[in-house]
Design an enzyme around this catalytic site. Structure first.
Site, PDB file in Angstrom:
ATOM      1  N   ILE A 192      38.560  35.873  42.756  1.00 23.88           N
ATOM      2  CA  ILE A 192      38.213  36.188  41.368  1.00 23.88           C
ATOM      3  C   ILE A 192      38.844  37.545  41.095  1.00 23.88           C
ATOM      4  O   ILE A 192      38.436  38.554  41.662  1.00 23.88           O
ATOM      5  CB  ILE A 192      36.697  36.210  41.148  1.00 23.88           C
ATOM      6  N   PRO A 193      39.872  37.561  40.259  1.00 25.59           N
ATOM      7  CA  PRO A 193      40.788  38.704  40.202  1.00 25.59           C
ATOM      8  C   PRO A 193      40.246  39.915  39.453  1.00 25.59           C
ATOM      9  O   PRO A 193      40.718  40.279  38.378  1.00 25.59           O
ATOM     10  CB  PRO A 193      42.010  38.130  39.484  1.00 25.59           C
ATOM     11  N   CYS A 194      39.251  40.578  40.040  1.00 30.62           N
ATOM     12  CA  CYS A 194      38.664  41.746  39.402  1.00 30.62           C
ATOM     13  C   CYS A 194      39.664  42.909  39.348  1.00 30.62           C
ATOM     14  O   CYS A 194      39.487  43.855  38.586  1.00 30.62           O
ATOM     15  CB  CYS A 194      37.387  42.166  40.106  1.00 30.62           C
ATOM     16  N   HIS A 195      40.730  42.797  40.138  1.00 27.94           N
ATOM     17  CA  HIS A 195      41.760  43.855  40.088  1.00 27.94           C
ATOM     18  C   HIS A 195      42.535  43.823  38.774  1.00 27.94           C
ATOM     19  O   HIS A 195      43.285  44.742  38.485  1.00 27.94           O
ATOM     20  CB  HIS A 195      42.711  43.703  41.270  1.00 27.94           C
ATOM     21  N   ARG A 196      42.346  42.756  37.988  1.00 27.27           N
ATOM     22  CA  ARG A 196      43.044  42.677  36.695  1.00 27.27           C
ATOM     23  C   ARG A 196      42.259  43.347  35.575  1.00 27.27           C
ATOM     24  O   ARG A 196      42.611  43.218  34.404  1.00 27.27           O
ATOM     25  CB  ARG A 196      43.318  41.216  36.333  1.00 27.27           C
TER      26      ARG A 196
END
Length: 209
Positions: A148-152
């Site tokens: 789940i791309p929380c880095h985005r």
DNA sequence: TCGACTATTTGTT
DNA sequence: AACAAATAGTCGA
């Protein structure tokens, strides 16, 4: 009251780093760590990210199916770090997440590769513009980093914000996805996804869990 | 335009 | 009650 969940710990290696994956008896991924320097740190991190209370089984009891899921997860991350776009071949166990966190993670999972959005934008999409800080809070405890791309998610002023695995890793992940980050830690506006677009995408995307 | 600082705000532990 | 991966505002270089 938190439910008690029986859980297996799988530890895989990527290069010289360790990654820990917690898997329940239904072969669902409860949480995972980012790549870490030591096995212990990785396991502790995965445990701390699990939103439910856990009880652990011994590794020797780990059946082949659990091991397969563990390998799939590690392969997913490995492939991801190589710049590929792996598909999910395993399920996530989202028990214990608050409805707010659930919504936040769902919206974040709809941010396309190559784009970023901001904490405040996510807050607005989940219904409360002022909850940007709470969004950061929820993302800081994302049980499935990278997947789940929380880095985005970055700050509204296009600076990076924070990342559990350190800003260097956040940079690296964005770079892998084609998002340019300046030496001073700024994202180019061209990659920024505004609220309206994010809202549209999150409605269109299938629910992650 | 940029950094430093403040007040305000929210969900979780 | 305190915290955190925020934000909008002010103020002075």
């Amino acid at each position: 009251m938190k439910a008690l969940v029986q859980c297996f710990v799988y530890v895989g290696k990527i290069g010289d780093k360790y990654i820990a994956v917690l898997i329940d008896e239904k072969e669902r991924v409860v949480s995972l760590s980012l790549p870490r320097g030591s096995e212990g740190v990785a396991v502790d991190e995965a445990k701390s990210l699990a939103p439910i209370e856990l009880s652990f089984k011994f590794r020797s009891e780990m059946d082949p199916f659990i091991r397969r899921v563990g390998r799939e997860v590690v392969e997913f991350i490995m492939s991801y770090l190589k710049g590929e776009e792996p598909k999910l071949t395993f399920k996530l166990n989202s028990d214990g997440l608050s409805s707010f966190t659930r919504k936040v993670l769902s919206v974040v999972s709809s941010i396309p590769r190559g784009f970023v959005t901001c904490y405040g934008c996510v807050a607005k999409v989940v219904g409360n513009q002022k909850a940007s800080r709470a969004v950061g809070n929820a993302l800081a405890r994302n049980p499935w980093p990278i997947i789940i791309p929380c880095h985005r998610v970055v700050r509204g002023d296009l600076t990076l914000g924070g990342y559990r695995g350190g800003l260097e890793l956040k940079r690296k992940l964005l770079r892998i996805e084609g998002v340019a980050v300046t030496p001073t830690g700024r994202v180019l506006p061209a990659h920024f996804l505004r609220t309206e677009l994010l809202s549209e995408l999150s409605q269109g995307s299938r629910k992650a869990f």
